[in-house]
Design a protein around this motif. Structure first.
Motif, short mmCIF file in Angstrom:
data_model
loop_
_atom_site.label_atom_id
_atom_site.label_comp_id
_atom_site.label_asym_id
_atom_site.label_seq_id
_atom_site.Cartn_x
_atom_site.Cartn_y
_atom_site.Cartn_z
N ILE A 173 45.56 35.15 47.84
CA ILE A 173 46.26 33.95 47.30
C ILE A 173 45.78 33.78 45.90
O ILE A 173 46.55 33.38 45.08
N ASN A 174 44.47 33.95 45.67
CA ASN A 174 44.09 33.47 44.43
C ASN A 174 44.51 34.53 43.05
O ASN A 174 44.39 34.24 42.05
N THR A 175 44.94 35.64 43.82
CA THR A 175 45.54 36.52 42.80
C THR A 175 47.24 36.32 42.51
O THR A 175 47.75 36.35 41.64
N VAL A 176 47.90 36.02 43.64
CA VAL A 176 49.30 36.05 43.73
C VAL A 176 49.78 34.57 43.61
O VAL A 176 51.13 34.29 43.27
N LEU A 177 49.09 33.52 43.68
CA LEU A 177 49.54 32.09 43.28
C LEU A 177 48.27 31.66 42.32
O LEU A 177 49.08 30.98 41.73
N GLY A 178 47.45 31.96 42.30
CA GLY A 178 46.41 31.42 41.59
C GLY A 178 46.11 32.31 40.54
O GLY A 178 46.98 33.53 40.12
N ASN A 179 45.16 32.18 39.48
CA ASN A 179 44.94 33.08 38.32
C ASN A 179 43.56 33.50 38.32
O ASN A 179 42.80 33.94 37.46
N GLU A 180 42.99 33.75 39.57
CA GLU A 180 41.79 34.43 39.85
C GLU A 180 40.49 33.51 39.33
O GLU A 180 39.32 33.99 39.45
N THR A 181 40.86 32.39 39.15
CA THR A 181 39.56 31.43 38.81
C THR A 181 39.19 30.52 39.83
O THR A 181 39.87 30.33 40.91
N ALA A 182 37.94 29.94 39.84
CA ALA A 182 37.62 28.89 40.62
C ALA A 182 38.35 27.62 40.91
O ALA A 182 38.68 27.08 41.86
N GLN A 183 38.92 27.37 39.63
CA GLN A 183 39.84 26.25 39.28
C GLN A 183 41.19 26.46 40.45
O GLN A 183 41.81 25.53 41.11
N SER A 184 41.88 27.67 40.26
CA SER A 184 42.98 27.73 41.07
C SER A 184 42.74 27.83 42.28
O SER A 184 43.62 27.72 43.37
N VAL A 203 41.30 29.36 57.59
CA VAL A 203 40.62 29.89 56.50
C VAL A 203 40.66 31.33 56.57
O VAL A 203 39.75 31.76 57.73
N TYR A 204 40.87 32.28 56.06
CA TYR A 204 40.66 33.90 56.12
C TYR A 204 39.35 34.20 55.30
O TYR A 204 39.19 33.69 54.33
N GLN A 205 38.68 34.79 55.91
CA GLN A 205 37.31 35.22 55.43
C GLN A 205 37.49 35.73 54.06
O GLN A 205 38.29 36.44 53.64
N GLY A 206 36.40 35.15 53.13
CA GLY A 206 36.46 35.58 51.78
C GLY A 206 37.43 34.50 50.79
O GLY A 206 37.25 34.29 49.77
N GLN A 207 38.26 33.99 51.57
CA GLN A 207 39.22 32.84 50.99
C GLN A 207 38.47 31.88 50.36
O GLN A 207 38.56 31.18 49.45
N GLU A 208 37.29 31.26 51.27
CA GLU A 208 36.43 30.13 50.80
C GLU A 208 35.60 30.66 49.46
O GLU A 208 34.85 29.76 48.97
N LEU A 209 35.61 32.01 49.28
CA LEU A 209 34.90 32.15 47.96
C LEU A 209 35.69 32.66 46.69
O LEU A 209 35.23 32.73 45.45
N GLY A 210 37.11 32.56 46.92
CA GLY A 210 37.85 32.79 45.88
C GLY A 210 38.10 34.39 45.71
O GLY A 210 38.48 34.92 44.49
N MET A 211 38.05 35.16 46.94
CA MET A 211 38.09 36.68 46.73
C MET A 211 39.42 37.06 46.16
O MET A 211 40.53 36.32 46.38
N THR A 212 39.46 38.00 45.53
CA THR A 212 40.94 38.48 44.87
C THR A 212 41.29 39.89 45.05
O THR A 212 40.55 40.67 45.82
N ASN A 213 42.52 40.16 44.80
CA ASN A 213 42.99 41.44 45.01
C ASN A 213 42.16 42.73 44.47
O ASN A 213 41.58 42.22 43.41
#
Length: 545
Positions: free
Chosen positions: A324-335, A352-362
């Motif tokens: 989600i931090n790639t396709v809705l966010g901009n891969e930053t901590a902020q998003s 919470v899916y594993q790694g989501q809580e870290l902001g893992m990206t595509n």
């Protein structure tokens, strides 16, 4: 909250076991790896884990093709290790739910092996067979892969039906013997004292007659078809005996119909539903993003339609979707923080899916060999034939691939991100040295620590569990803002889900009140009639007057 509805004030965590933590160096995550990380999950604040399939399987579809429902796939461990996981999780207050995959089995399941032996075999009617020829299938229905939903069997002159891969034949739920066997298996697991099930593809177990004519939706013949209520009611009665939590992957069940599926006052079958329509895509293939307005409108509609009963399952990532931090966010901590607060404070049970809580990206896949999806090479060749060069083809194929969510969990900056001492089964994202558990635990402003605060806030404030939901700024294309309130509390959540500044005019009922910030990723945010939000800014405020 009664003990039977503990899940209403709970936060879940999805474990994709193959990619979570490898304990023995074979490059594949396992049960002992999950046991090792239970303290981490407890510290995060979650209340239960949903574990993707760990049953015995040929792994054509990463465990969703089950060959033995009551055995553990050896690469994950054994039943004794699972019992140890269950006991240790329960000891620290973490419940465990498993995947229940009963729309289909593996073609290596003993039932199907028997079924293929001939028309007179007692197991023939455990699956869905119909007369066919090599050139003419029983009908023109398509599976979810886009190919025929039938596979021909030369020996018997018939074909068997499957909504997924040919190696995943569908069970015949009309057969009472099938249901009896499934229900016996369900009780076997519940008697081990697991805490519930996530029910895979459950809305597909009933099919239309083979002569059903498709009008527009190619999957209408097996999506929440009339008559499914009989089977779902039988399942509900079993679950009610054990007082467990159930969440159904139920495509085809609309937000209006979901109340009948999930409201106990309406004899609902399960506690909540994973709906699949919130990922409203925009943009060209290979560059698709989630449209913030579409995302907001879908989630808000589900909130409203279930307001008088039933319950929502809240999620933005799982094992079948990109990060989600790639396709809705901009891969930053902020998003990552803005997205987290936006969905987790809605009415429902957050996952919470594993790694989501870290902001893992595509993952930046560059060749088909890096990927693990079914028919990846074939799909790549098909895209090339459509006129795309190899680079474009990879972009189109990989951008929305589920493999993005399946890359191994990033635990530390050590080799292989601390996931395994061996060669990982799937590539690890090169950004693991910046995005990992060890690093984020030490940073008070990290995404991980934001999640910990967010989870604690949600669980400690009753308005987020039983409060009403009211959407404001309904049609703003980028800002998702809403109120949550009960008789004791009122909260405002407002987030900018875009990478541009947004100025909004807040309604009088918001501006006239005094608000105190409870959680934010932008300490400059203050409530005013004309409020400017920085890119991916979010604030959660409590009314104090």
């Amino acid at each position: 909250m009664t003990s039977k509805t503990w899940w209403k004030n709970a936060v879940g965590y999805q474990v994709y076991p193959r990619s979570f933590k490898d304990s023995n160096g074979d490059g594949i995550g396992d049960i002992r790896g999950i046991i090792e990380k239970l303290p981490y999950l407890k510290d995060l604040g979650i209340d239960f884990i949903w574990i993707n399939p760990i049953y015995k399987s040929p792994n054509v579809d990463n465990g969703y093709d089950i060959s033995d429902y009551e055995s553990i796939e050896p690469e994950f461990g054994d039943l004794n290790e699972f019992k140890e996981l269950l006991q240790k999780a329960h000891k620290i207050g973490i419940k465990v739910i498993l995947d229940l995959v009963v729309n289909h089995t593996s073609d290596q399941h003993p039932w199907f092996i028997e079924s293929k032996k001939g028309k007179n075999n007692p197991y023939r009617d455990y699956y869905l067979w119909a007369d066919a020829s090599p050139d003419k299938m029983p009908n023109d229905w398509k599976s979810f892969s886009g190919h025929s939903a039938w596979t021909y069997d030369k020996k018997s002159g018939q074909a068997y039906f499957h909504v997924f891969a040919a190696e995943q034949p569908d069970l015949n739920w009309k057969n009472p013997k099938v249901r009896k066997a499934i229900y016996k298996m369900i009780r076997w697991w519940l008697d081990l004292e697991i805490d519930g099930f996530r029910m895979d593809a459950i809305s597909h177990i009933q099919k239309e007659p083979w002569d059903f004519k498709i009008k527009d939706n190619p999957w209408a013949p097996f999506m929440n078809v009339k008559g499914i209520d009989k089977y779902m009611s039988e399942l509900r009665d079993i679950f009610n005996e054990y007082s467990v939590m159930t969440v159904g992957e139920a495509s085809g069940v609309t937000s209006r119909k979901a109340i009948n599926w999930t409201d106990p006052k309406r004899d609902g079958y399960i506690n909540m539903i994973f709906e699949l329509e919130q990922n409203v895509q925009e943009g060209q293939l290979g560059e698709q993003r989630i449209d913030p307005l579409g995302f907001k409108k879908v989630l808000a509609r589900w909130q409203r339609d279930l307001a008088d009963g039933g319950w929502n399952a809240l999620y933005v990532e799982n094992h079948d979707n990109p990060r989600i931090n790639t396709v809705l966010g901009n891969e930053t901590a902020q998003s990552a923080k803005a997205i987290a607060a936006t969905y987790m404070l809605l009415c429902g049970t957050p996952f919470v899916y594993q790694g989501q809580e870290l902001g893992m990206t595509n993952y930046p896949f560059t060749k088909p060999e890096q990927m693990d999806g079914l028919n990846t090479k074939k799909r790549f060749e098909e895209i090339i034939k459509q006129g795309h060069d190899p680079k474009e083809a990879m972009k189109i194929m990989s951008h929305w691939s589920r493999d993005n969510a399946r890359t191994p969990m990033q635990w530390s900056s050590e080799i292989n991100a601390g996931f395994s001492k061996g060669d990982p089964w799937l590539a690890i994202n090169d950004n693991y040295k910046k995005i990992n558990v060890e690093k984020e635990l030490q940073d008070s402003h990290s995404i991980l620590n934001f999640y910990k605060k967010l989870i604690a806030l949600r669980k400690n404030e009753s308005a987020f569990t039983d409060g009403d939901f009211e959407l404001i700024l309904d049609n703003d294309p980028n800002v998702f803002a809403y109120l949550r309130k009960n008789s004791e509390q009122e909260y405002l959540v407002i987030s900018n889900l875009s990478d541009g500044k947004r100025t909004v005019t807040l309604p009088r009922k918001v501006v006239q009140n005094v608000w105190r910030t409870k959680l934010t990723n932008d300490n400059t945010l203050k409530i005013s009639k004309n409020m400017t939000l920085q890119p991916y800014a979010v604030t959660v405020m409590e009314k104090i007057n």
